[in-house]
Design a protein around this motif. Structure first.
Motif, PDB file in Angstrom:
ATOM      1  N   TYR A  38       0.819  -1.198   0.000  1.00 55.49           N
ATOM      2  CA  TYR A  38       0.000   0.000   0.000  1.00 55.49           C
ATOM      3  C   TYR A  38       0.865   1.264   0.000  1.00 55.49           C
ATOM      4  N   TYR A  42       1.111   3.953  -3.036  1.00 58.00           N
ATOM      5  CA  TYR A  42       0.788   5.338  -2.720  1.00 58.00           C
ATOM      6  C   TYR A  42       1.955   6.271  -3.066  1.00 58.00           C
ATOM      7  N   TYR A  50      -0.901  10.870  -9.994  1.00 57.13           N
ATOM      8  CA  TYR A  50      -2.078  10.139 -10.434  1.00 57.13           C
ATOM      9  C   TYR A  50      -3.196  10.309  -9.417  1.00 57.13           C
ATOM     10  N   GLU A  51      -4.408   9.933  -9.832  1.00 58.90           N
ATOM     11  CA  GLU A  51      -5.543   9.941  -8.909  1.00 58.90           C
ATOM     12  C   GLU A  51      -5.413   8.780  -7.926  1.00 58.90           C
ATOM     13  N   LEU A  52      -5.966   8.944  -6.754  1.00 52.98           N
ATOM     14  CA  LEU A  52      -5.793   7.963  -5.686  1.00 52.98           C
ATOM     15  C   LEU A  52      -7.025   7.087  -5.478  1.00 52.98           C
ATOM     16  N   TYR A  53      -7.844   6.901  -6.519  1.00 52.86           N
ATOM     17  CA  TYR A  53      -9.020   6.044  -6.386  1.00 52.86           C
ATOM     18  C   TYR A  53      -8.631   4.579  -6.250  1.00 52.86           C
ATOM     19  N   PHE A  54      -7.587   4.184  -6.948  1.00 55.38           N
ATOM     20  CA  PHE A  54      -7.126   2.802  -6.845  1.00 55.38           C
ATOM     21  C   PHE A  54      -6.630   2.488  -5.438  1.00 55.38           C
ATOM     22  N   THR A  56      -7.828   3.647  -2.650  1.00 55.19           N
ATOM     23  CA  THR A  56      -9.015   3.398  -1.826  1.00 55.19           C
ATOM     24  C   THR A  56      -9.559   1.998  -2.075  1.00 55.19           C
ATOM     25  N   LEU A  57      -9.585   1.573  -3.318  1.00 58.22           N
ATOM     26  CA  LEU A  57     -10.041   0.229  -3.651  1.00 58.22           C
ATOM     27  C   LEU A  57      -9.086  -0.818  -3.078  1.00 58.22           C
ATOM     28  N   SER A  60      -9.540  -1.109   0.729  1.00 57.05           N
ATOM     29  CA  SER A  60     -10.796  -1.768   1.101  1.00 57.05           C
ATOM     30  C   SER A  60     -10.705  -3.278   0.884  1.00 57.05           C
TER      31      SER A  60
END
Length: 93
Positions: A38, A42, A50-54, A56-57, A60
């Motif tokens: 992780y 990150y 880059y966006e950090l949506y991955f 969060t997935l 989870s």
């Protein structure tokens, strides 16, 4: 920074491969490896903006994996009385 993350990942893998007596130690080393993954993902995403949506997935799914491992540990302790792999036959129900 990446050398430190690689060293920590290798230490977690070494603990996972070397200690095969207790299920709790194996699960803790797997969670340590997931946590290092992780942090490295990150760090890589923040370095390239880059966006950090991955992320969060990923976190989870790792929480779900940890909860599943803990439930397996609790059911094993309730049915067999300890978390040793030697006293647990994989073929019995």
């Amino acid at each position: 920074m990446m050398i430190l993350l690689l060293l920590m990942f290798l230490c977690g893998g070494w603990v996972f491969c070397s200690n095969r007596k207790h299920l709790l130690i194996v699960l803790l080393s797997l969670e340590f490896i997931v946590l290092i993954l992780y942090f490295s993902i990150y760090y890589g995403f923040c370095m390239f903006n880059y966006e950090l949506y991955f992320i969060t997935l990923f976190i989870s799914f790792s929480v779900c994996e940890g909860a599943l491992g803990l439930s397996i540990l609790v059911s094993m302790v309730r049915s067999h009385g300890n978390d040793y792999f030697s006293g647990f036959g994989m073929l019995q129900c």
